[in-house]
Enzyme design. Structure first.
Site, mmCIF file in Angstrom:
data_model
loop_
_atom_site.group_PDB
_atom_site.id
_atom_site.type_symbol
_atom_site.label_atom_id
_atom_site.label_comp_id
_atom_site.label_asym_id
_atom_site.label_seq_id
_atom_site.Cartn_x
_atom_site.Cartn_y
_atom_site.Cartn_z
ATOM 1 N N ASN A 8 0.863 -1.190 0.000
ATOM 2 C CA ASN A 8 0.000 0.000 0.000
ATOM 3 C C ASN A 8 0.898 1.239 0.000
ATOM 4 O O ASN A 8 1.550 1.533 0.995
ATOM 5 C CB ASN A 8 -0.884 -0.038 1.265
ATOM 6 C CG ASN A 8 -1.617 1.265 1.487
ATOM 7 O OD1 ASN A 8 -1.815 2.051 0.557
ATOM 8 N ND2 ASN A 8 -2.032 1.503 2.727
ATOM 9 N N TRP A 9 0.915 1.927 -1.118
ATOM 10 C CA TRP A 9 1.827 3.076 -1.236
ATOM 11 C C TRP A 9 1.280 4.337 -0.567
ATOM 12 O O TRP A 9 1.951 5.358 -0.535
ATOM 13 C CB TRP A 9 2.117 3.372 -2.719
ATOM 14 C CG TRP A 9 2.756 2.248 -3.449
ATOM 15 C CD1 TRP A 9 3.111 1.020 -2.955
ATOM 16 C CD2 TRP A 9 3.118 2.226 -4.841
ATOM 17 N NE1 TRP A 9 3.670 0.246 -3.942
ATOM 18 C CE2 TRP A 9 3.682 0.965 -5.112
ATOM 19 C CE3 TRP A 9 3.013 3.156 -5.885
ATOM 20 C CZ2 TRP A 9 4.147 0.606 -6.375
ATOM 21 C CZ3 TRP A 9 3.465 2.807 -7.136
ATOM 22 C CH2 TRP A 9 4.038 1.540 -7.385
ATOM 23 N N LYS A 10 0.047 4.276 -0.123
ATOM 24 C CA LYS A 10 -0.605 5.446 0.501
ATOM 25 C C LYS A 10 -0.503 6.654 -0.441
ATOM 26 O O LYS A 10 -0.541 6.476 -1.653
ATOM 27 C CB LYS A 10 -0.004 5.742 1.874
ATOM 28 C CG LYS A 10 0.117 4.494 2.743
ATOM 29 C CD LYS A 10 0.422 4.794 4.175
ATOM 30 C CE LYS A 10 0.754 3.504 4.904
ATOM 31 N NZ LYS A 10 0.458 3.555 6.313
ATOM 32 N N HIS A 94 -9.275 1.003 5.590
ATOM 33 C CA HIS A 94 -7.922 1.197 6.148
ATOM 34 C C HIS A 94 -8.026 2.141 7.348
ATOM 35 O O HIS A 94 -8.849 3.056 7.352
ATOM 36 C CB HIS A 94 -6.999 1.776 5.067
ATOM 37 C CG HIS A 94 -5.566 1.777 5.489
ATOM 38 N ND1 HIS A 94 -5.034 2.748 6.296
ATOM 39 C CD2 HIS A 94 -4.551 0.913 5.228
ATOM 40 C CE1 HIS A 94 -3.759 2.484 6.521
ATOM 41 N NE2 HIS A 94 -3.439 1.370 5.886
ATOM 42 N N GLU A 96 -6.318 4.574 8.252
ATOM 43 C CA GLU A 96 -6.173 6.000 7.951
ATOM 44 C C GLU A 96 -7.474 6.570 7.393
ATOM 45 O O GLU A 96 -7.778 7.749 7.559
ATOM 46 C CB GLU A 96 -4.986 6.207 6.994
ATOM 47 C CG GLU A 96 -3.667 6.028 7.746
ATOM 48 C CD GLU A 96 -2.533 5.455 6.929
ATOM 49 O OE1 GLU A 96 -2.575 5.522 5.693
ATOM 50 O OE2 GLU A 96 -1.590 4.914 7.545
ATOM 51 N N GLU A 165 -4.819 -5.091 11.129
ATOM 52 C CA GLU A 165 -3.839 -4.007 11.172
ATOM 53 C C GLU A 165 -4.005 -3.206 12.456
ATOM 54 O O GLU A 165 -4.806 -2.254 12.505
ATOM 55 C CB GLU A 165 -4.040 -3.081 9.958
ATOM 56 C CG GLU A 165 -3.774 -3.752 8.641
ATOM 57 C CD GLU A 165 -3.164 -2.767 7.647
ATOM 58 O OE1 GLU A 165 -2.118 -3.082 7.086
ATOM 59 O OE2 GLU A 165 -3.723 -1.673 7.465
ATOM 60 N N GLY A 171 2.772 2.365 10.533
ATOM 61 C CA GLY A 171 3.647 3.507 10.298
ATOM 62 C C GLY A 171 4.420 3.943 11.525
ATOM 63 O O GLY A 171 5.000 5.024 11.556
ATOM 64 N N SER A 203 3.847 -2.128 10.169
ATOM 65 C CA SER A 203 5.316 -2.086 10.228
ATOM 66 C C SER A 203 5.976 -3.404 9.860
ATOM 67 O O SER A 203 6.954 -3.817 10.497
ATOM 68 C CB SER A 203 5.782 -1.588 11.602
ATOM 69 O OG SER A 203 5.330 -0.255 11.806
HETATM 70 C C1 PEP Z 1 -0.544 0.021 5.909
HETATM 71 O O1 PEP Z 1 -0.535 1.090 5.330
HETATM 72 O O2 PEP Z 1 -1.503 -0.751 5.745
HETATM 73 C C2 PEP Z 1 0.575 -0.328 6.795
HETATM 74 C C3 PEP Z 1 0.548 -1.477 7.422
HETATM 75 O O3 PEP Z 1 1.607 0.584 6.902
HETATM 76 P P1 PEP Z 1 3.084 0.325 7.534
HETATM 77 O O4 PEP Z 1 3.591 -0.955 6.938
HETATM 78 O O5 PEP Z 1 3.881 1.518 7.107
HETATM 79 O O6 PEP Z 1 2.912 0.209 9.008
#
Ligand code: PEP
Length: 243
Positions: A8-10, A94, A96, A165, A171, A203
């Site tokens: 997931n590049w966000k 997600h 976010e 998650e 993050g 992460s």
């Molecule tokens: C994500 O965006 O779903 C995620 C798990 O981010 P990160 O790996 O940066 O924690």
């Protein structure tokens, strides 16, 4: 089933940077066979990444969609448009989107229904905040998120990819331990009537992917930050259970 590694590049990588990242990733993963690899770039890069990965082993996914197919929804994107540019997958709920953009369980339920109706595979995210875990509410939060998301579509849950998650791990550099992840994966699985795929996200890095992926309960990873660098994402894709 083959493990799934999704990046997931966000809100990162404009179209030129996206193309460069995909080209490098393709070079680095040419020998990979038994993995499902999904790239989830921002909307503006979907078409060009879609062109590059067509007929390759990489699949395309989007980070979000609207629940309506078209109409007066300025700034929103229809799942049908995502399909038209080559997406097979769409991330829904997600953290976010839930916690920064104010998405509710009801919106997530509507999005899931539409994604399934139009033939996109949803990657449904669920996870507790740090204070919720500390207050012993992890299972209650996950139960509410999954139950509400699956309202009226419980029988189609096996078509959905779930991603646990924990918000405190996204993050932040803090990763759930394998034991913490496995406990919640088992809890989610217990809520579902048929077997489903459950990914872990939070992460995931080259340094911890092998340990996490040793667990049978963890059938893949949803990767944010570490998917932005071709070398680290390629290493995650090439995780090994033998180390
Ligand atoms: C994500 O965006 O779903 C995620 C798990 O981010 P990160 O790996 O940066 O924690």
């Amino acid at each position: 089933m083959e493990p799934i590694i999704a990046g997931n590049w966000k809100m990162n990588k404009e179209p030129g940077e996206s193309r460069a990242l995909v080209q490098k990733l393709m070079e680095l993963t040419g020998d990979v066979k038994d993995r499902i690899m999904i790239l989830i770039p921002p909307f503006t890069s979907l078409a060009s990444v879609g062109e590059l990965v067509r007929n390759s082993r990489f699949k395309l996914g989007a980070q979000n969609m609207h629940w309506e197919r078209s109409g007066a929804y300025t700034g929103e994107i229809s799942g049908l448009f995502l399909k038209a540019v080559g997406c097979d997958y769409v991330v829904i709920g997600h953290s976010e989107r839930r916690h920064v953009m104010g998405e509710t369980d009801e919106m997530i339920n509507k999005k899931l229904k539409t994604a399934l109706e139009i033939g996109l595979i949803p990657i449904l995210c669920a996870g507790e905040k740090e204070e919720e875990r500390e207050a012993g509410k992890t299972e209650a939060v996950i139960e509410r998120q999954i139950k509400e998301a699956l309202k009226d579509i419980e029988n189609e849950a096996h078509k959905i990819i779930f991603a646990y998650e924990p918000v405190w791990a996204i993050g932040t550099g803090k990763t759930a331990t394998s034991q913490q992840a496995v406990e919640v994966h088992k809890f989610i699985r217990g809520m579902l009537k048929k077997p489903s795929t459950i990914l872990y996200g939070g992460s995931v890095k080259p340094e911890n992917v092998d340990t996490l992926m040793k667990e049978e309960e963890i059938q893949g990873a949803l990767v944010g930050g570490a998917s932005l660098k071709p070398e680290s994402f390629a290493r995650i894709i090439k995780f090994t259970k033998d180390s």
